[in-house]
Scaffold this motif. Sequence first.
Motif: not given
Lengths: 200, 82
Positions: B68-70, B72-74, B76-77, B79
Amino acid sequence: MASPEDATDEALASRAALGDTGAFDEITIRHQARVYRLACRLVGHDDAPDVVQEGFLSVYLNLASFRQESRFGTWLYRIVTNAALMHRRARTRRPVESLEPFLPEFDAMGRHCQTPAELQVPARADELLDRRELVDAAMAALERLPDLYRSAFVLRDLEELTTAEVADVLGIEAATVRQRVHRARLMLRGYLAALAGAKS
Amino acid sequence: MTDVSCQTGVELLMDYLEGVVPDDVRTSLESHVSGCSKCSAFVASYLATPRILRDATAAAMPPELQRSLRAFLRAQRGDDPQ
């Protein structure tokens, strides 16, 4: 150029700041376990996932401000610790009982009030308490520390940073770190004594 | 510094362990603790406290949280989802 797996944290941070998403992914993979563990210790298991997300997002957004004169790990600890403190301040938490009553007691001559056997008990807490009980008690004890003491204790004694590194992360003097960590150790030692003493 | 009480010893313990007390204070503390069974026991438990709490609070990151962190960060970016 080295592959992301072989690069230093600082090199990855530079590449990520220039838009290399693979470098940022490698930073995340490399540090996520440590960041999660730190977040659990600072805000508890329930809120740790939010702090991990907020911490890594803050890292991503602030990569351009990372100065190579400090280690990336120290910078990361500062960001996550700040995210945890902001998270705690934003949440209404149940009032917790102070650990002050667990500070050591002395008689009028400045001598310990307890016997050597009683004073030794906290060192056997992990033998006397079952694992689940100890984990729950340890997390509850961290929650009961004042914010200032918790951050210093967690970084110095649980994450095992040096006193100078903790001072750098928290932006305070080394002497202040020592004072806060010492006070936290005394209270937590007394707390373990009360828990383990009841089982001995 | 010659006479050290248990209380003074406790107050100076962290600084002693970090090597930031003057030599005469260090000598007085060591002399007191070596002859005081209460302080010897106290120091042992003081030193054990960080280790016990470190072991008890070393949480492992759940795999679903890593995923879920991965994600979330994607997101936000911006991707493309994978």
